[in-house]
Design an enzyme around this catalytic site. Structure first.
Site, PDB file in Angstrom:
ATOM      1  N   CYS A 133      37.275  38.602  32.769  1.00  0.00           N
ATOM      2  CA  CYS A 133      36.741  37.389  32.132  1.00  0.00           C
ATOM      3  C   CYS A 133      37.560  36.987  30.910  1.00  0.00           C
ATOM      4  CB  CYS A 133      35.274  37.561  31.764  1.00  0.00           C
ATOM      5  SG  CYS A 133      34.232  37.997  33.167  1.00  0.00           S
ATOM      6  N   GLY A 141      33.912  27.822  36.735  1.00  0.00           N
ATOM      7  CA  GLY A 141      34.240  28.075  35.346  1.00  0.00           C
ATOM      8  C   GLY A 141      34.598  29.536  35.132  1.00  0.00           C
TER       9      GLY A 141
END
Length: 232
Positions: free
Chosen positions: A177, A72
């Protein structure tokens, strides 16, 4: 009980693809019952890895190679001075992947508290954060540890990356991110002294064992609003 295995630090850092193959082999063994829950701790040579949600604009614009992986999260960097942890653990029923991420955050927050660093969760964002200051003097959140996981057959892969003594300039080439309104930092930068992955491992070990050996317990550390949201 969770086994903590330190497999490569400093000059013995493990190339990312080699570590990924080790993860996959250990994952298969844990799924089959041939191995117990294990956390692999190591450093990597410099590399960018991109999770499933990475956007094209997150990536380096100069063609720097990026390894796409099945975890993820979005793009991040690994390299010397950063401690990477890969928990390969069987999750309890009912399956709760978010609770697993929170347990990893709890272990890291407890470690930072032991070092005298106040850290937190941030609402809507995984990882561990420190309230810092942007170059213009405004408050901002700075990520000190990134987390991205995958679960298959109830057993986890991938994990966390804790900035210890690494330089931070590699993050300038990506959107870390996928978050544009926050920064990154390291333990050494916050403390004003060098703290290496080797320094951190013996301190982190009991926090990981506590967090991952009690999978049914929900963590209690609250999440705070982002600094950007607080300014809005």
């Amino acid at each position: 009980m969770v086994d903590i295995v330190v497999t490569g630090l400093s000059a013995n850092s493990v190339p990312y693809i080699e570590a990924l193959e080790r993860q996959r082999a250990l994952h298969a063994d844990v799924v089959a019952g041939r191995a117990q829950d294990t956390v692999i701790l190591l450093e990597h040579p410099s590399v960018y890895t991109a999770g499933r949600r990475t956007e094209p604009d997150d990536r380096p614009r100069d063609g720097t190679p990026v390894i796409d992986v099945d975890r993820g999260g979005r793009i991040t960097w690994h390299g010397p001075g950063q401690l990477v942890g890969y928990p390969i653990v069987r999750l309890p029923e009912p399956l709760d992947v978010v609770a697993h991420v929170r347990r990893l955050e709890d272990a890291l927050i407890a470690l930072l508290a032991e070092l005298g660093i106040a850290s937190c969760r941030v609402d809507g964002r995984s990882g561990v954060w420190i309230r810092g200051t942007a170059p213009d003097g405004t408050p901002r959140d700075e990520k000190v540890a990134a987390i991205g996981v995958r679960v298959a057959e109830r057993v986890t892969m991938h994990g966390f990356a804790l900035n210890c003594s690494n330089a931070l300039d590699a993050y300038d080439r990506i959107v870390p991110c996928g978050i544009r309104d926050a920064g990154v930092t390291s333990l050494s930068r916050v403390l004003g002294r060098t703290v290496t992955p080797a320094d951190v491992v013996p301190l982190l070990r009991p926090h990981l064992v506590r967090a991952l050996s009690n999978g049914s317990a929900m963590p209690a550390t609250p999440a705070l609003p982002s600094a950007a949201g607080a300014r809005a």
